[in-house]
Design a protein around this motif. Sequence first.
Motif, PDB file in Angstrom:
ATOM      1  N   ASN A 325       8.225  50.649-103.830  1.00  0.00           N
ATOM      2  CA  ASN A 325       8.894  51.687-104.614  1.00  0.00           C
ATOM      3  C   ASN A 325       8.522  51.553-106.082  1.00  0.00           C
ATOM      4  O   ASN A 325       8.046  50.516-106.532  1.00  0.00           O
ATOM      5  CB  ASN A 325      10.414  51.585-104.493  1.00  0.00           C
ATOM      6  CG  ASN A 325      10.926  51.956-103.122  1.00  0.00           C
ATOM      7  OD1 ASN A 325      11.249  51.095-102.320  1.00  0.00           O
ATOM      8  ND2 ASN A 325      10.999  53.247-102.843  1.00  0.00           N
ATOM      9  N   ARG A 326       8.760  52.639-106.813  1.00  0.00           N
ATOM     10  CA  ARG A 326       8.751  52.608-108.274  1.00  0.00           C
ATOM     11  C   ARG A 326      10.136  53.001-108.764  1.00  0.00           C
ATOM     12  O   ARG A 326      10.839  53.770-108.098  1.00  0.00           O
ATOM     13  CB  ARG A 326       7.711  53.562-108.849  1.00  0.00           C
ATOM     14  CG  ARG A 326       6.276  53.132-108.604  1.00  0.00           C
ATOM     15  CD  ARG A 326       5.302  54.007-109.368  1.00  0.00           C
ATOM     16  NE  ARG A 326       5.389  55.406-108.977  1.00  0.00           N
ATOM     17  CZ  ARG A 326       4.925  56.412-109.705  1.00  0.00           C
ATOM     18  NH1 ARG A 326       4.394  56.193-110.889  1.00  0.00           N
ATOM     19  NH2 ARG A 326       5.000  57.661-109.261  1.00  0.00           N
ATOM     20  N   LEU A 327      10.530  52.505-109.928  1.00  0.00           N
ATOM     21  CA  LEU A 327      11.837  52.809-110.508  1.00  0.00           C
ATOM     22  C   LEU A 327      11.633  53.521-111.836  1.00  0.00           C
ATOM     23  O   LEU A 327      11.057  52.969-112.780  1.00  0.00           O
ATOM     24  CB  LEU A 327      12.656  51.532-110.723  1.00  0.00           C
ATOM     25  CG  LEU A 327      13.284  50.914-109.469  1.00  0.00           C
ATOM     26  CD1 LEU A 327      12.261  50.115-108.683  1.00  0.00           C
ATOM     27  CD2 LEU A 327      14.466  50.039-109.833  1.00  0.00           C
ATOM     28  N   TYR A 336       8.585  53.712-116.412  1.00  0.00           N
ATOM     29  CA  TYR A 336       8.897  53.075-115.135  1.00  0.00           C
ATOM     30  C   TYR A 336       9.078  51.576-115.336  1.00  0.00           C
ATOM     31  O   TYR A 336       8.474  50.965-116.233  1.00  0.00           O
ATOM     32  CB  TYR A 336       7.764  53.303-114.127  1.00  0.00           C
ATOM     33  CG  TYR A 336       7.659  54.733-113.654  1.00  0.00           C
ATOM     34  CD1 TYR A 336       8.202  55.128-112.436  1.00  0.00           C
ATOM     35  CD2 TYR A 336       7.035  55.698-114.442  1.00  0.00           C
ATOM     36  CE1 TYR A 336       8.115  56.446-112.003  1.00  0.00           C
ATOM     37  CE2 TYR A 336       6.943  57.013-114.023  1.00  0.00           C
ATOM     38  CZ  TYR A 336       7.492  57.380-112.811  1.00  0.00           C
ATOM     39  OH  TYR A 336       7.414  58.686-112.380  1.00  0.00           O
ATOM     40  N   LEU A 361      11.685  46.363-102.485  1.00  0.00           N
ATOM     41  CA  LEU A 361      13.116  46.105-102.551  1.00  0.00           C
ATOM     42  C   LEU A 361      13.518  45.422-101.252  1.00  0.00           C
ATOM     43  O   LEU A 361      13.674  46.070-100.215  1.00  0.00           O
ATOM     44  CB  LEU A 361      13.894  47.403-102.768  1.00  0.00           C
ATOM     45  CG  LEU A 361      14.050  47.861-104.233  1.00  0.00           C
ATOM     46  CD1 LEU A 361      12.695  48.136-104.871  1.00  0.00           C
ATOM     47  CD2 LEU A 361      14.938  49.084-104.334  1.00  0.00           C
ATOM     48  N   PHE A 373      13.945  42.240-106.175  1.00  0.00           N
ATOM     49  CA  PHE A 373      12.748  43.000-106.521  1.00  0.00           C
ATOM     50  C   PHE A 373      11.531  42.077-106.438  1.00  0.00           C
ATOM     51  O   PHE A 373      11.309  41.242-107.320  1.00  0.00           O
ATOM     52  CB  PHE A 373      12.874  43.584-107.929  1.00  0.00           C
ATOM     53  CG  PHE A 373      14.025  44.543-108.076  1.00  0.00           C
ATOM     54  CD1 PHE A 373      13.869  45.880-107.730  1.00  0.00           C
ATOM     55  CD2 PHE A 373      15.247  44.109-108.546  1.00  0.00           C
ATOM     56  CE1 PHE A 373      14.925  46.777-107.855  1.00  0.00           C
ATOM     57  CE2 PHE A 373      16.311  44.989-108.680  1.00  0.00           C
ATOM     58  CZ  PHE A 373      16.147  46.329-108.326  1.00  0.00           C
ATOM     59  N   ARG A 409      22.941  47.305-105.387  1.00  0.00           N
ATOM     60  CA  ARG A 409      22.624  48.698-105.717  1.00  0.00           C
ATOM     61  C   ARG A 409      23.889  49.536-105.629  1.00  0.00           C
ATOM     62  O   ARG A 409      24.608  49.493-104.628  1.00  0.00           O
ATOM     63  CB  ARG A 409      21.554  49.230-104.762  1.00  0.00           C
ATOM     64  CG  ARG A 409      21.165  50.658-105.010  1.00  0.00           C
ATOM     65  CD  ARG A 409      19.983  51.049-104.138  1.00  0.00           C
ATOM     66  NE  ARG A 409      19.671  52.464-104.260  1.00  0.00           N
ATOM     67  CZ  ARG A 409      18.562  53.027-103.760  1.00  0.00           C
ATOM     68  NH1 ARG A 409      17.669  52.287-103.115  1.00  0.00           N
ATOM     69  NH2 ARG A 409      18.339  54.322-103.927  1.00  0.00           N
ATOM     70  N   TRP A 418      21.231  58.944-108.663  1.00  0.00           N
ATOM     71  CA  TRP A 418      20.254  57.914-109.004  1.00  0.00           C
ATOM     72  C   TRP A 418      20.850  56.560-108.623  1.00  0.00           C
ATOM     73  O   TRP A 418      21.724  56.492-107.765  1.00  0.00           O
ATOM     74  CB  TRP A 418      19.906  57.991-110.488  1.00  0.00           C
ATOM     75  CG  TRP A 418      19.091  59.202-110.863  1.00  0.00           C
ATOM     76  CD1 TRP A 418      19.326  60.498-110.490  1.00  0.00           C
ATOM     77  CD2 TRP A 418      17.920  59.229-111.671  1.00  0.00           C
ATOM     78  NE1 TRP A 418      18.364  61.327-111.020  1.00  0.00           N
ATOM     79  CE2 TRP A 418      17.491  60.581-111.748  1.00  0.00           C
ATOM     80  CE3 TRP A 418      17.195  58.268-112.353  1.00  0.00           C
ATOM     81  CZ2 TRP A 418      16.365  60.969-112.475  1.00  0.00           C
ATOM     82  CZ3 TRP A 418      16.076  58.649-113.091  1.00  0.00           C
ATOM     83  CH2 TRP A 418      15.664  59.981-113.138  1.00  0.00           C
ATOM     84  N   ARG A 455      15.835  55.984-110.989  1.00  0.00           N
ATOM     85  CA  ARG A 455      15.552  56.623-109.722  1.00  0.00           C
ATOM     86  C   ARG A 455      14.624  55.724-108.909  1.00  0.00           C
ATOM     87  O   ARG A 455      13.555  55.337-109.370  1.00  0.00           O
ATOM     88  CB  ARG A 455      14.876  57.986-109.907  1.00  0.00           C
ATOM     89  CG  ARG A 455      14.544  58.658-108.548  1.00  0.00           C
ATOM     90  CD  ARG A 455      13.881  60.009-108.704  1.00  0.00           C
ATOM     91  NE  ARG A 455      14.771  61.013-109.271  1.00  0.00           N
ATOM     92  CZ  ARG A 455      15.732  61.644-108.586  1.00  0.00           C
ATOM     93  NH1 ARG A 455      15.950  61.336-107.324  1.00  0.00           N
ATOM     94  NH2 ARG A 455      16.473  62.548-109.178  1.00  0.00           N
ATOM     95  N   VAL A 456      15.058  55.415-107.690  1.00  0.00           N
ATOM     96  CA  VAL A 456      14.230  54.641-106.787  1.00  0.00           C
ATOM     97  C   VAL A 456      13.400  55.625-105.968  1.00  0.00           C
ATOM     98  O   VAL A 456      13.929  56.396-105.172  1.00  0.00           O
ATOM     99  CB  VAL A 456      15.075  53.761-105.855  1.00  0.00           C
ATOM    100  CG1 VAL A 456      14.162  52.966-104.904  1.00  0.00           C
ATOM    101  CG2 VAL A 456      15.961  52.823-106.679  1.00  0.00           C
TER     102      VAL A 456
END
Length: 458
Positions: A325-327, A336, A361, A373, A409, A418, A455-456
Amino acid sequence: MATSRRQFLGLAAATPLAATGALSLGAAAAQAADSAYVMCYFTESTSLGDGTDYGLHLAVSQDALEWTPLNQNNPVVTPTEGDLGLRDPFVLRGQDGTFVVLATDLKGTDWNYVSQYIHVWYSTDLCTFTGYHRLKLHDMNTHAWAPEAFWDAGRGQYALIYSAVNDSGHNVIMVNYTTDFLTVSAPQVFFDPGYDVIDGDMAVGVGGVNYLYFKKNQTLVGARSTSLAPGSFTEFSTAVAHGGTEAPELVSSPAAGTWYLYGDTYTPNGVFYVWQSGDLSTGTWTARDQKTYTQPVNSKHCGIRAITSAEYAELLSYWGTPQWNRLKSYNHPDRYVRHADFVGRVDAYPIDPYLDSEWKLVPGLADPAGVSFQSVNYPTHYLRHYDYQLRLDAGDGTSAFAGDATFYRTPGLADASWASFRSYNNPTRHIRHFDYVLRIDPISTATDRQDATFRVGY
């Protein structure tokens, strides 16, 4: 009316011509509902190193804004002829509901490479590709860039448009006509306003009008015509840009009651920007907030096509979703979460090396109900807090490290759609950015809540 999955994806229609690799493109149209979308693109990293691949990449979306790359953002097919690479891919849904993929015959950024050919594939489902060949469009000593196609009902043929330099001495939009993408008519000038234009993209038959968007002087501009005849289009719209911008892509979103216009900055590892309009006839566009859309990593010069919900599900099932994933930052949506020199930060996209911004994750090291992470490019390392600052450290197997690297989370503190992340062993503190560096801090103000919201996605 009930339809089998095979019929729904156009397999039955394609079978009679399977031996030649061509699909039955003259059949009655099997129009897809605009319930989902597929994006095609190639990839370029900022350094033109890792993350650069001149094969066909695909991503899918349910809203044409948030995208899930397929096949781990690796190519699904790669050219084996010509320059052995592609740029500017385009997916056409043929009149029988199946797909044709077109692309520029060019690998890399050697703009002196001249090919009068384009790459062509056929596909019933965008899972498998058949009939690969290069198609020659002209005999001129110039390129054939950014091919796209649309159905011209009046001619009963597909119009295949592309950018080339003709006798005018500048780039114009050319056109050839075809029924099967195996042979084409002689080339004609489709649009020449008297100045350099490339990257044509069409919206056909919108309220009885046809729209052509293109790149002009690093901006995106539209022309229109009530006819599809070559030479009939007249410029009319207000230009939009974000720096030097190219590769316009018009996307209809009936569910949102709007049109989107995608554009790509003129750099390796370009940044996509999106504008919207409720009425193409006005020729005016409003920029969307970057919080509302996310492009696939390293994506360049996209093409977007509506697909059905069944096709969307099939593509996800066949190619799989990313294992990372990117956050994205909520209040700095151009940034990011990444590590740099083993420090956790939020930095502006594009990020080089791009793998610094990809994370797995995984179940929390101290509590599987939480998350940790794990770095993609340093897989023995995890984000953990130390003196309240987040850094990337190798796991040492201790309970102290596990606690520092575990977070719960929660719904986003600034936007519940989000996400926010509360520390496992400092439960009054959340991950937030401060001067773009990641920390765990108590959260009290509206700014704090925005700093702590992400935002994941991909």
